[in-house]
Design a protein around this motif. Structure first.
Motif, PDB file in Angstrom:
ATOM      1  N   PRO A 133     -66.733 -82.976   3.131  1.00  0.00           N
ATOM      2  CA  PRO A 133     -66.066 -83.320   1.875  1.00  0.00           C
ATOM      3  C   PRO A 133     -67.085 -83.810   0.849  1.00  0.00           C
ATOM      4  CG  PRO A 133     -64.954 -84.338   3.756  1.00  0.00           C
ATOM      5  CD  PRO A 133     -66.281 -83.821   4.246  1.00  0.00           C
ATOM      6  N   THR A 134     -66.980 -83.325  -0.375  1.00  0.00           N
ATOM      7  CA  THR A 134     -67.870 -83.745  -1.460  1.00  0.00           C
ATOM      8  C   THR A 134     -67.207 -83.420  -2.799  1.00  0.00           C
ATOM      9  OG1 THR A 134     -69.941 -83.245  -2.626  1.00  0.00           O
ATOM     10  CG2 THR A 134     -69.094 -81.542  -1.142  1.00  0.00           C
ATOM     11  N   PRO A 135     -67.423 -84.283  -3.823  1.00  0.00           N
ATOM     12  CA  PRO A 135     -66.837 -83.969  -5.137  1.00  0.00           C
ATOM     13  C   PRO A 135     -67.372 -82.648  -5.682  1.00  0.00           C
ATOM     14  CG  PRO A 135     -67.795 -86.187  -5.108  1.00  0.00           C
ATOM     15  CD  PRO A 135     -68.189 -85.524  -3.839  1.00  0.00           C
ATOM     16  N   TYR A 192     -61.097 -85.532  -9.021  1.00  0.00           N
ATOM     17  CA  TYR A 192     -61.078 -86.979  -9.216  1.00  0.00           C
ATOM     18  C   TYR A 192     -62.110 -87.510  -8.228  1.00  0.00           C
ATOM     19  CZ  TYR A 192     -57.850 -85.606  -5.594  1.00  0.00           C
ATOM     20  OH  TYR A 192     -57.272 -84.957  -4.535  1.00  0.00           O
ATOM     21  N   VAL A 193     -62.477 -88.765  -8.336  1.00  0.00           N
ATOM     22  CA  VAL A 193     -63.591 -89.254  -7.515  1.00  0.00           C
ATOM     23  C   VAL A 193     -63.133 -90.334  -6.534  1.00  0.00           C
ATOM     24  CG1 VAL A 193     -65.858 -90.315  -7.555  1.00  0.00           C
ATOM     25  CG2 VAL A 193     -65.221 -88.722  -9.355  1.00  0.00           C
ATOM     26  N   LEU A 194     -63.365 -90.066  -5.259  1.00  0.00           N
ATOM     27  CA  LEU A 194     -63.055 -91.039  -4.210  1.00  0.00           C
ATOM     28  C   LEU A 194     -64.315 -91.822  -3.855  1.00  0.00           C
ATOM     29  CD1 LEU A 194     -61.056 -88.517  -1.970  1.00  0.00           C
ATOM     30  CD2 LEU A 194     -60.076 -90.209  -3.533  1.00  0.00           C
ATOM     31  N   ALA A 230     -60.491 -87.544   2.098  1.00  0.00           N
ATOM     32  CA  ALA A 230     -60.494 -86.083   1.950  1.00  0.00           C
ATOM     33  C   ALA A 230     -60.334 -85.412   3.308  1.00  0.00           C
ATOM     34  CB  ALA A 230     -61.782 -85.628   1.280  1.00  0.00           C
ATOM     35  N   LEU A 264     -66.365 -78.924   0.780  1.00  0.00           N
ATOM     36  CA  LEU A 264     -65.050 -78.803   0.155  1.00  0.00           C
ATOM     37  C   LEU A 264     -64.715 -80.030  -0.681  1.00  0.00           C
ATOM     38  CD1 LEU A 264     -62.879 -77.422   3.122  1.00  0.00           C
ATOM     39  CD2 LEU A 264     -63.975 -76.119   1.280  1.00  0.00           C
ATOM     40  N   SER A 265     -63.976 -79.803  -1.794  1.00  0.00           N
ATOM     41  CA  SER A 265     -63.443 -80.904  -2.593  1.00  0.00           C
ATOM     42  C   SER A 265     -61.929 -80.800  -2.619  1.00  0.00           C
ATOM     43  CB  SER A 265     -63.965 -80.842  -4.036  1.00  0.00           C
ATOM     44  OG  SER A 265     -63.275 -81.792  -4.842  1.00  0.00           O
ATOM     45  N   ILE A 266     -61.251 -81.947  -2.499  1.00  0.00           N
ATOM     46  CA  ILE A 266     -59.779 -81.903  -2.492  1.00  0.00           C
ATOM     47  C   ILE A 266     -59.204 -82.069  -3.892  1.00  0.00           C
ATOM     48  CG2 ILE A 266     -59.561 -82.691  -0.106  1.00  0.00           C
ATOM     49  CD1 ILE A 266     -58.661 -85.427  -1.287  1.00  0.00           C
ATOM     50  N   GLY A 267     -60.046 -82.234  -4.907  1.00  0.00           N
ATOM     51  CA  GLY A 267     -59.493 -82.322  -6.265  1.00  0.00           C
ATOM     52  C   GLY A 267     -60.466 -82.905  -7.257  1.00  0.00           C
ATOM     53  N   GLY A 325     -69.066 -88.747   4.524  1.00  0.00           N
ATOM     54  CA  GLY A 325     -70.108 -89.609   4.016  1.00  0.00           C
ATOM     55  C   GLY A 325     -69.576 -90.691   3.102  1.00  0.00           C
ATOM     56  N   ARG A 326     -70.484 -91.538   2.661  1.00  0.00           N
ATOM     57  CA  ARG A 326     -70.188 -92.599   1.701  1.00  0.00           C
ATOM     58  C   ARG A 326     -71.328 -92.660   0.697  1.00  0.00           C
ATOM     59  NH1 ARG A 326     -65.410 -95.966   1.290  1.00  0.00           N
ATOM     60  NH2 ARG A 326     -64.006 -94.558   2.444  1.00  0.00           N
ATOM     61  N   TYR A 327     -71.383 -93.756  -0.072  1.00  0.00           N
ATOM     62  CA  TYR A 327     -72.429 -93.955  -1.080  1.00  0.00           C
ATOM     63  C   TYR A 327     -72.424 -92.771  -2.053  1.00  0.00           C
ATOM     64  CZ  TYR A 327     -73.717 -96.993   2.803  1.00  0.00           C
ATOM     65  OH  TYR A 327     -73.661 -97.909   3.833  1.00  0.00           O
TER      66      TYR A 327
HETATM   67  N1  LIG Z   1     -63.703 -84.089  -1.115  1.00  0.00           N
HETATM   68  C1  LIG Z   1     -63.852 -84.887  -1.920  1.00  0.00           C
HETATM   69  C2  LIG Z   1     -63.946 -85.840  -2.945  1.00  0.00           C
HETATM   70  C3  LIG Z   1     -63.158 -85.766  -4.098  1.00  0.00           C
HETATM   71  N2  LIG Z   1     -62.246 -84.792  -4.415  1.00  0.00           N
HETATM   72  N3  LIG Z   1     -63.429 -86.825  -4.862  1.00  0.00           N
HETATM   73  N4  LIG Z   1     -64.385 -87.557  -4.250  1.00  0.00           N
HETATM   74  C4  LIG Z   1     -64.718 -86.976  -3.076  1.00  0.00           C
HETATM   75  C5  LIG Z   1     -65.790 -87.504  -2.212  1.00  0.00           C
HETATM   76  C6  LIG Z   1     -66.104 -86.863  -1.013  1.00  0.00           C
HETATM   77  C7  LIG Z   1     -67.197 -87.290  -0.279  1.00  0.00           C
HETATM   78  C8  LIG Z   1     -67.947 -88.365  -0.751  1.00  0.00           C
HETATM   79  C9  LIG Z   1     -69.119 -89.009  -0.301  1.00  0.00           C
HETATM   80 CL1  LIG Z   1     -70.031 -88.481   1.022  1.00  0.00          CL
HETATM   81  C10 LIG Z   1     -69.443 -90.030  -1.169  1.00  0.00           C
HETATM   82  N5  LIG Z   1     -68.500 -90.044  -2.135  1.00  0.00           N
HETATM   83  C11 LIG Z   1     -68.504 -90.965  -3.264  1.00  0.00           C
HETATM   84  C12 LIG Z   1     -69.101 -90.299  -4.473  1.00  0.00           C
HETATM   85  C13 LIG Z   1     -68.675 -90.659  -5.702  1.00  0.00           C
HETATM   86  C14 LIG Z   1     -69.241 -90.070  -6.817  1.00  0.00           C
HETATM   87  C15 LIG Z   1     -70.221 -89.131  -6.687  1.00  0.00           C
HETATM   88  N6  LIG Z   1     -70.614 -88.761  -5.472  1.00  0.00           N
HETATM   89  C16 LIG Z   1     -70.049 -89.343  -4.376  1.00  0.00           C
HETATM   90  C17 LIG Z   1     -67.585 -89.031  -1.922  1.00  0.00           C
HETATM   91  C18 LIG Z   1     -66.492 -88.618  -2.664  1.00  0.00           C
END
Ligand SMILES: N#Cc1c(N)n[nH]c1-c1ccc2c(Cl)cn(Cc3cccnc3)c2c1
Length: 242
Positions: free
Chosen positions: A83-85, A136-138, A144, A131-134, A109-111
């Motif tokens: 999962p990643t944005p 917006y930022v988690l 996800a 993959l991204s679920i949408g 992941g995190r951070y």
């Molecule tokens: N899938 C999806 C998805 C979504 N749709 N929104 N946010 C995420 C998502 C998934 C994985 C991570 C990981 Cl690893 C770290 N962060 C925090 C972050 C915040 C801003 C920029 N980069 C990373 C994640 C955000």
């Protein structure tokens, strides 16, 4: 299907042991294992992140720790979902594709995310899907992963309570690209609000037509982007529905 999930917050994945999915796991129809990424950390602080090359805010997850985890958890033949944005948009079609696979490994992941070499290295021996679920930022990948796992496992035979739902749901194979019609149950009047009379008529053809029209009307009003993708025959009916 086997599911492995790696995270620094394994307790975030506890919902996977609830409800219908939890029952499928308990009776062995789905194998599930959640792993704490810190198991593969090598220093006494069990570090999993470091400062980003090139500078910038936040921390990046270390490639050595993640690579060691995926070496153990994702054998040849597994599909690794990251999962990643910045990922490819997750869709019902992607859920159907993943539901046909034997072994899914979710790298949560995190951070600011994983060092990109984690993906590049794993892709040398297994399929990796970012993959991204949408839009917006988690705060991390766990939520996800829960979304993807629920969308995928509800398509597996014997997991969903009512297999028909997987067909008639919004975006289901029975109504590609249409939103679901409104649903009603007892009582027939609630706080002055009545059930649409057609649903009480017993006329199944009229009920089916009303439901189809309501799906088209909702889709035209709430998701004009989906209407643009409908096939011409469905689109003509959408024009009449608004
Ligand atoms: N899938 C999806 C998805 C979504 N749709 N929104 N946010 C995420 C998502 C998934 C994985 C991570 C990981 Cl690893 C770290 N962060 C925090 C972050 C915040 C801003 C920029 N980069 C990373 C994640 C955000």
């Amino acid at each position: 299907m086997r599911l492995d999930v790696v995270s620094i917050f394994p307790e975030y994945l506890a919902p996977l042991r609830q409800s219908l999915l939890g029952r499928a796991v308990a009776d062995g129809r789905i194998q599930l294992e959640v792993h704490d990424l810190r198991r593969w950390a090598t220093d006494r602080h069990r570090s999993v992140d470091d400062t980003p090359y090139g500078g910038g805010a936040g921390m990046v997850m270390r490639p050595d720790v993640w690579a060691a985890a995926l070496d153990d958890v994702a054998p040849a033949g597994a599909t690794v979902v990251v999962p990643t944005p910045a990922g490819h948009p997750f869709s019902q079609a992607t859920a159907a594709d993943l539901a046909r696979r034997e072994h899914l490994v979710f790298a949560c992941g995190r951070y600011e995310g994983l060092d990109q070499r984690v993906v590049l290295d794993a892709a040398r021996r297994v399929e990796v899907l970012e993959l991204s679920i949408g839009d917006y930022v988690l705060a991390g990948g766990e939520v996800a992963a829960l979304v993807v796992i629920e969308a995928v496992t509800r398509l597996l035979p014997g997991v969903l309570g009512n297999p028909e739902s997987a067909v008639t749901d919004s975006f289901g194979e029975g109504s590609p690209g249409l939103l679901e019609h409104p649903a009603y149950t007892r009582p027939v009047e609630f706080r002055g609000l009545a059930v649409p009379p057609v649903l009480l008529s017993g006329n199944h053809a009229a009920i089916a037509r009303w439901r189809r029209d309501e799906s088209l009307r909702r889709t035209a009003r709430r998701r004009p982007d989906l209407v643009a993708r409908l096939d011409p025959a469905t689109l003509d009916a959408a024009d009449r529905a608004v």
